[in-house]
Design a protein around this motif. Structure first.
Motif, PDB file in Angstrom:
ATOM      1  N   ILE A  62       0.836  -1.208   0.000  1.00  0.00           N
ATOM      2  CA  ILE A  62       0.000   0.000   0.000  1.00  0.00           C
ATOM      3  C   ILE A  62       0.868   1.254   0.000  1.00  0.00           C
ATOM      4  CG2 ILE A  62      -1.585   1.350   1.451  1.00  0.00           C
ATOM      5  CD1 ILE A  62      -2.927  -0.847  -0.106  1.00  0.00           C
ATOM      6  N   ILE A  63       1.910   1.256   0.822  1.00  0.00           N
ATOM      7  CA  ILE A  63       2.800   2.423   0.865  1.00  0.00           C
ATOM      8  C   ILE A  63       3.455   2.655  -0.486  1.00  0.00           C
ATOM      9  CG2 ILE A  63       4.961   3.299   1.872  1.00  0.00           C
ATOM     10  CD1 ILE A  63       4.058   1.898   4.499  1.00  0.00           C
ATOM     11  N   ILE A  64       3.942   1.596  -1.104  1.00  0.00           N
ATOM     12  CA  ILE A  64       4.590   1.722  -2.416  1.00  0.00           C
ATOM     13  C   ILE A  64       3.586   2.211  -3.458  1.00  0.00           C
ATOM     14  CG2 ILE A  64       5.659   0.417  -4.302  1.00  0.00           C
ATOM     15  CD1 ILE A  64       6.901  -1.389  -2.052  1.00  0.00           C
ATOM     16  N   GLU A  65       2.409   1.633  -3.484  1.00  0.00           N
ATOM     17  CA  GLU A  65       1.401   2.034  -4.474  1.00  0.00           C
ATOM     18  C   GLU A  65       0.971   3.483  -4.290  1.00  0.00           C
ATOM     19  OE1 GLU A  65      -1.599  -0.914  -3.901  1.00  0.00           O
ATOM     20  OE2 GLU A  65      -0.607  -2.367  -5.221  1.00  0.00           O
ATOM     21  N   ASP A  66       0.929   3.952  -3.040  1.00  0.00           N
ATOM     22  CA  ASP A  66       0.480   5.317  -2.778  1.00  0.00           C
ATOM     23  C   ASP A  66       1.559   6.370  -2.985  1.00  0.00           C
ATOM     24  OD1 ASP A  66      -2.019   4.391  -2.183  1.00  0.00           O
ATOM     25  OD2 ASP A  66      -1.825   4.598  -0.009  1.00  0.00           O
ATOM     26  N   TYR A  67       2.822   6.040  -2.711  1.00  0.00           N
ATOM     27  CA  TYR A  67       3.845   7.074  -2.666  1.00  0.00           C
ATOM     28  C   TYR A  67       4.938   6.958  -3.715  1.00  0.00           C
ATOM     29  CZ  TYR A  67       1.595   8.317   1.670  1.00  0.00           C
ATOM     30  OH  TYR A  67       0.672   8.701   2.595  1.00  0.00           O
ATOM     31  N   VAL A  68       4.995   5.872  -4.460  1.00  0.00           N
ATOM     32  CA  VAL A  68       5.965   5.753  -5.545  1.00  0.00           C
ATOM     33  C   VAL A  68       5.204   5.993  -6.840  1.00  0.00           C
ATOM     34  CG1 VAL A  68       7.596   4.241  -6.719  1.00  0.00           C
ATOM     35  CG2 VAL A  68       7.374   4.127  -4.232  1.00  0.00           C
ATOM     36  N   HIS A  69       5.626   7.001  -7.608  1.00  0.00           N
ATOM     37  CA  HIS A  69       4.818   7.434  -8.737  1.00  0.00           C
ATOM     38  C   HIS A  69       5.324   6.973 -10.097  1.00  0.00           C
ATOM     39  CE1 HIS A  69       2.357   9.689  -5.997  1.00  0.00           C
ATOM     40  NE2 HIS A  69       3.434  10.284  -5.502  1.00  0.00           N
ATOM     41  N   GLY A  70       6.578   6.693 -10.249  1.00  0.00           N
ATOM     42  CA  GLY A  70       7.076   6.218 -11.532  1.00  0.00           C
ATOM     43  C   GLY A  70       6.706   4.754 -11.738  1.00  0.00           C
ATOM     44  N   ASP A  71       6.185   4.428 -12.926  1.00  0.00           N
ATOM     45  CA  ASP A  71       5.724   3.058 -13.168  1.00  0.00           C
ATOM     46  C   ASP A  71       6.848   2.031 -13.032  1.00  0.00           C
ATOM     47  OD1 ASP A  71       3.116   3.830 -13.560  1.00  0.00           O
ATOM     48  OD2 ASP A  71       3.300   3.975 -15.742  1.00  0.00           O
ATOM     49  N   GLY A  72       8.009   2.326 -13.600  1.00  0.00           N
ATOM     50  CA  GLY A  72       9.126   1.384 -13.538  1.00  0.00           C
ATOM     51  C   GLY A  72       9.640   1.204 -12.122  1.00  0.00           C
ATOM     52  N   PHE A 129       7.063  -0.717 -10.071  1.00  0.00           N
ATOM     53  CA  PHE A 129       7.119  -2.146 -10.375  1.00  0.00           C
ATOM     54  C   PHE A 129       8.297  -2.806  -9.667  1.00  0.00           C
ATOM     55  CE2 PHE A 129       8.775  -5.626 -12.993  1.00  0.00           C
ATOM     56  CZ  PHE A 129       7.675  -6.471 -12.981  1.00  0.00           C
ATOM     57  N   LEU A 130       9.473  -2.170  -9.746  1.00  0.00           N
ATOM     58  CA  LEU A 130      10.657  -2.730  -9.088  1.00  0.00           C
ATOM     59  C   LEU A 130      10.504  -2.765  -7.567  1.00  0.00           C
ATOM     60  CD1 LEU A 130      13.511  -1.152 -11.227  1.00  0.00           C
ATOM     61  CD2 LEU A 130      12.745  -3.532 -11.217  1.00  0.00           C
ATOM     62  N   ALA A 131       9.912  -1.728  -7.017  1.00  0.00           N
ATOM     63  CA  ALA A 131       9.720  -1.686  -5.565  1.00  0.00           C
ATOM     64  C   ALA A 131       8.728  -2.763  -5.114  1.00  0.00           C
ATOM     65  CB  ALA A 131       9.226  -0.306  -5.134  1.00  0.00           C
ATOM     66  N   LEU A 132       7.672  -2.966  -5.874  1.00  0.00           N
ATOM     67  CA  LEU A 132       6.710  -4.015  -5.534  1.00  0.00           C
ATOM     68  C   LEU A 132       7.345  -5.399  -5.635  1.00  0.00           C
ATOM     69  CD1 LEU A 132       3.495  -2.603  -7.229  1.00  0.00           C
ATOM     70  CD2 LEU A 132       3.910  -2.863  -4.775  1.00  0.00           C
ATOM     71  N   MET A 133       8.161  -5.609  -6.654  1.00  0.00           N
ATOM     72  CA  MET A 133       8.862  -6.895  -6.790  1.00  0.00           C
ATOM     73  C   MET A 133       9.848  -7.087  -5.635  1.00  0.00           C
ATOM     74  SD  MET A 133       7.614  -8.474  -9.339  1.00  0.00           S
ATOM     75  CE  MET A 133       8.802  -9.734  -9.616  1.00  0.00           C
ATOM     76  N   ALA A 134      10.579  -6.036  -5.284  1.00  0.00           N
ATOM     77  CA  ALA A 134      11.531  -6.122  -4.175  1.00  0.00           C
ATOM     78  C   ALA A 134      10.799  -6.423  -2.866  1.00  0.00           C
ATOM     79  CB  ALA A 134      12.329  -4.820  -4.053  1.00  0.00           C
ATOM     80  N   ASN A 135       9.631  -5.836  -2.687  1.00  0.00           N
ATOM     81  CA  ASN A 135       8.821  -6.099  -1.493  1.00  0.00           C
ATOM     82  C   ASN A 135       8.452  -7.579  -1.413  1.00  0.00           C
ATOM     83  OD1 ASN A 135       7.148  -5.520   0.811  1.00  0.00           O
ATOM     84  ND2 ASN A 135       5.379  -5.494  -0.546  1.00  0.00           N
ATOM     85  N   ILE A 136       8.024  -8.145  -2.519  1.00  0.00           N
ATOM     86  CA  ILE A 136       7.648  -9.558  -2.539  1.00  0.00           C
ATOM     87  C   ILE A 136       8.853 -10.440  -2.237  1.00  0.00           C
ATOM     88  CG2 ILE A 136       6.880 -11.441  -4.050  1.00  0.00           C
ATOM     89  CD1 ILE A 136       5.094  -9.304  -5.453  1.00  0.00           C
ATOM     90  N   PHE A 137       9.978 -10.174  -2.897  1.00  0.00           N
ATOM     91  CA  PHE A 137      11.163 -11.002  -2.698  1.00  0.00           C
ATOM     92  C   PHE A 137      11.723 -10.861  -1.281  1.00  0.00           C
ATOM     93  CE2 PHE A 137      11.710 -10.773  -7.476  1.00  0.00           C
ATOM     94  CZ  PHE A 137      11.221 -12.059  -7.674  1.00  0.00           C
TER      95      PHE A 137
END
Length: 127
Positions: A86-96, A99-107
């Motif tokens: 939720i934090i990444i989706e709300d506060y990170v605005h660049g698509d690339g 995407f990388l931050a969400l992947m890093a969160n999962i890993f």
């Protein structure tokens, strides 16, 4: 102002992501579970304070204690993953970057969770 959702979408409460409130409820359910699980964990740590390594290992070999610790880990890691998403989706605005931050969160959550589960299982089975 007109609503752009279909009648079926209005009934189901689905937004543009097609997930509705499922993410919200998962986060709330894990939060409630964590109240009890983290309370158990804190009591366990306090009760083991000052004990020897052998005392700690003997306690963690108890199947009930091991199962509860695994629940603490799984619920806590999943709750962390949902919150960071939720934090990444709300506060990170660049698509690339998003995407990388969400992947890093999962890993990251997978690595921490698997490492923690491995440690509890190894101690539980006497490794």
């Amino acid at each position: 102002m007109t609503d752009m959702r279909t009648p079926l979408g209005k009934v189901r409460g689905l937004g543009s992501a097609k997930e509705g409130t499922e993410h919200f409820w998962r986060q709330r359910v894990t939060a409630v579970a964590n109240v009890f699980l983290i309370s158990f964990f804190v009591v366990l740590v306090i009760s083991l304070q000052g004990g020897s390594h052998a005392d700690v290992v003997a306690t963690l070999k108890n199947p009930l204690i091991s199962i509860l610790l695994l629940l603490v880990i799984l619920s806590g890691i999943y709750h962390m993953k949902l919150g960071m998403q939720i934090i990444i989706e709300d506060y990170v605005h660049g698509d690339g970057v998003k995407f990388l931050a969400l992947m890093a969160n999962i890993f990251f959550c997978a690595a921490v969770g698997l490492g923690s589960v491995f440690a509890v299982i190894k101690i539980g089975f006497g490794g």
